[in-house]
Scaffold this active site. Structure first.
Site, PDB file in Angstrom:
ATOM      1  CD  GLU B  61      10.201  -0.602   9.341  1.00  0.00           C
ATOM      2  OE1 GLU B  61      10.923   0.402   9.553  1.00  0.00           O
ATOM      3  OE2 GLU B  61       8.966  -0.593   9.545  1.00  0.00           O
ATOM      4  CG  PHE B  84       2.040  -3.068   5.585  1.00  0.00           C
ATOM      5  CD1 PHE B  84       0.884  -3.479   4.923  1.00  0.00           C
ATOM      6  CD2 PHE B  84       1.924  -2.519   6.844  1.00  0.00           C
ATOM      7  CE1 PHE B  84      -0.361  -3.328   5.520  1.00  0.00           C
ATOM      8  CE2 PHE B  84       0.678  -2.368   7.451  1.00  0.00           C
ATOM      9  CZ  PHE B  84      -0.472  -2.765   6.782  1.00  0.00           C
ATOM     10  CG  ASP B  86       4.309  -1.842   0.411  1.00  0.00           C
ATOM     11  OD1 ASP B  86       3.983  -1.462  -0.711  1.00  0.00           O
ATOM     12  OD2 ASP B  86       3.643  -2.667   1.072  1.00  0.00           O
ATOM     13  CG  HIS B 130       0.704   0.479   3.839  1.00  0.00           C
ATOM     14  ND1 HIS B 130       0.884   1.831   3.715  1.00  0.00           N
ATOM     15  CD2 HIS B 130       1.150   0.166   5.090  1.00  0.00           C
ATOM     16  CE1 HIS B 130       1.395   2.324   4.836  1.00  0.00           C
ATOM     17  NE2 HIS B 130       1.580   1.329   5.680  1.00  0.00           N
TER      18      HIS B 130
END
Lengths: 321, 324
Positions: B61, B84, B86, B130
């Protein structure tokens, strides 16, 4: 290969190294006079890395830099006076006084900026490499970071990505042995950061980071490889910072013998000896260059000192484009 | 007018902008031809634009957003998907310290035209990693715009604006919104940032709601209407910039305000909106501001536990009745 460099090129490289050294000595001096706000991370001692790498780059190639970034800016061709003005927090600085010592950028010469988050610039270099690939140009990116940053997740994520996509990025690890006060051996179980290249399927090269011609040669190969679309290279330059980590650091964690040993390997001294030995330059020419560079630095300081501070309300500008 | 889903509306925005501008490209985990995005937003785009421009990435990420930053400052317009919401925590340095600050920190030398899209929200039993709603984290970072569309129409218009802009945009979606249908015209349109939308007009109480909560607020308003309480539902659509004026105007009219947001209450979206009204329009209030939000807990897994913490119509109706 290195010996085939023209005299003009050698002089240019020597001059750049001196510019960095004299610049950093001046910053240190101004600091002692309380004229530099905040902190500073000096590049003195590591000049051969920035100059050896950037001497292979074109103006439209990119670099990313770190908190110890003055040398990268100068090596890529930034104007001394605007770097100095930024360090003093002046309106005429590269970032209008918004960035300071740790956040200098000059997009007109492909200097994409120094990030003060250790390892934060590595993925950005990958993005620049991806952009080059998508725009289908033959530019390259040199990504500077320290051995400390090679323990960040971003290092691993980024090199994997660049290797996978064969991006034109040269990852340049400036291993100066210490991440703040943490010696490399207390932060990683390997001796050579370059060994990590094997995990990503790319070449990893260790080079004497205090020998500008050696750095030049290794970087030349990596740049050629990148331009040909063959992908990234990880170069580890073994070097040493002459001063502490930052201004408050007397670097007492470094053994005296070690410091002396590295000072004896001063990259500028070595390059000068080499130039004299090979008759590339004579002493008088060296002295002339030194004189000229000193004058340039004085001029930069004068410009920076005489420049105005930004008006306070400018703090509210440039939050959004 | 034709109806499309929120998911299709987002895909249309991406497709239209990619056709219009060759510098627009997408990157993210499993967004390409093999999967089409975890929520299928990018399905079919790799087939049209190729794998280079609809780029599957490793699970990295931080490097995904960092690569988007590097591309944005060198002439491209990346749209990154984080699977997601999160997981944006993994990319937080690149979002908050790099993307958001580069324009300012470098004295305005360079613009950072990138979009990070991600779904927030609970309700599908996938627990604490999530399901969060973290919009407020990004509202707290100067230099970022934060979009939070609740309808297909808004999703398409705001995403197109985000892609064409010159600033980093954190684009909040909601996983329960993807299948929702709504009217979206065939012809092109853009929705400017910082313009709230009154989703339902009313006279007695202002309900400011965001993302999926807009739909619950509208359900609650319908039911309250049957009981003679006229509810105005205001959707800010972008949280940064926040359209204070439309919210304040509504409060001036109704004298009462309930804020409904799915994130947890402390220092959340609702806290900021409440503070704006307290600071700039308190004299118009005839009752205390009420907030309907998640309690300050992680999102639990088991259905009865999860349903207990997600704000619902009942909670909205209760809050409205307390202030009217």
């Amino acid at each position: 290969m290195a010996l085939s460099l023209t005299k003009e090129k050698l002089v240019e490289m020597y001059r750049k190294m001196l510019e960095i050294r004299f610049f950093e000595e001046k910053v240190f001096e101004l600091y002692a006079q309380n004229l530099v706000p905040g902190t500073i991370h000096l590049y003195a001692g590591e000049e051969a890395v920035a100059v050896g790498v950037c001497s292979n780059l074109r103006k439209d190639d990119y670099i990313t830099s770190t908190h110890r970034g003055h040398g990268h800016c100068i090596a890529k061709g930034a104007e001394l006076k605007r770097v100095m003005a930024e360090i003093l927090g002046k309106k005429t600085g590269y970032c209008k006084g918004k960035g300071g010592s740790m956040h200098i950028a000059d997009f007109s010469i492909g200097m994409l900026g120094a990030t003060a988050v250790v390892g934060g610039g590595i993925p950005i270099a990958v993005g620049a490499g991806l952009s080059i690939k998508l725009r289908d140009t033959d530019q390259v990116v040199a990504c500077f970071f320290g051995e400390g940053a090679s323990n960040q997740g971003t290092f691993h994520e980024s090199i994997n990505m660049a290797a996978l996509w064969k991006l034109p990025v040269i990852f340049v690890c400036e291993n100066n042995l210490y991440a703040m006060g943490t010696r490399q051996s207390r932060a990683m179980a390997i001796e050579n950061v370059a060994d990590r290249a094997i995990a990503y399927g790319i070449p990893g090269e260790v080079v004497d980071g205090n020998d500008v011609l050696a750095v030049y040669e290794v970087a030349w190969k990596a740049v050629e490889r990148a331009r040909k679309g063959e992908g990234p290279t990880l170069i580890e330059c073994k070097t040493y910072r002459h001063k502490g980590h930052s201004r408050i650091d007397p670097a007492k964690y470094r053994p005296k013998e070690e410091v002396e040993e590295w000072l004896a390997k001063d990259p500028i001294k070595r390059f000068k000896e080499r130039l004299l030995q090979t008759n590339a330059l004579v002493e008088a020419e060296i002295q002339q260059i030194e004189k000229e560079v000193s004058a340039e630095i004085e001029e930069a300081v004068k410009f920076a000192m005489e420049s105005p501070y930004p008006t306070p309300e400018e703090a509210l500008e440039d939050v959004y484009a | 007018m034709r109806k499309v889903t929120y998911r299709e509306a987002l895909r249309e925005a991406l497709r239209e902008e990619m056709r219009r501008d060759p510098t627009v490209f997408l990157l993210g985990e499993d967004i390409g031809r093999y999967w089409g995005g975890a929520f299928k937003v990018t399905e079919g785009l790799a087939e049209e634009f190729g794998d280079e421009r609809v780029r599957d990435t490793p699970i990295s990420e931080s490097a995904i957003v960092g690569a988007a930053v590097g591309a944005a400052i060198t002439g491209m317009r990346p749209v990154a998907e984080i699977m997601f919401g999160d997981l944006t925590a993994l990319a937080m340095d690149q979002i908050a310290n790099q993307a958001a600050k580069i324009h300012y920190m470098f004295g305005g030398q360079v613009k950072v035209p990138l979009v990070v899209r991600t779904p927030f929200g609970a309700g599908v039993n996938i627990a604490a990693h999530h399901s969060q709603s973290l919009e407020a984290w990004f509202m707290h970072v100067p230099g970022l715009y934060v979009a939070a569309p609740s309808t297909p129409y808004d999703a398409k218009g705001l995403l197109k604006t985000a892609i064409r802009g010159y600033n980093p945009v954190f684009f909040c979606e909601h996983k329960l919104l993807y299948p929702i249908e709504g009217e979206v015209p065939e012809e092109e349109y853009l929705i400017p940032f910082g313009v709230a939308d009154v989703k339902r007009e009313g006279a007695d109480v202002t309900v400011v709601a965001t993302l999926y909560m807009v739909h619950k607020a509208l359900n609650a308003a319908e039911e309250l209407g049957g009981e003679g309480i006229s509810v105005e539902v205001v959707d800010p659509r972008t949280l940064t910039p926040l359209d204070k004026q439309v919210i304040i105007n509504s409060v001036k009219k109704t004298g009462r305000m309930v804020i409904v947001s799915e994130d947890c209450k402390t220092a959340g979206v609702s806290a900021e909106i409440a503070a704006v009204v307290a600071e700039e329009a308190i004299d118009y209030l005839d009752a205390p501001i009420k907030r309907v939000a998640e309690p300050d807990t992680p999102i639990p897994f088991s259905p009865p536990l999860e349903q207990y913490v997600i704000p619902d119509e009942k909670a909205i109706i209760k809050a409205v009745k307390e202030v009217v």
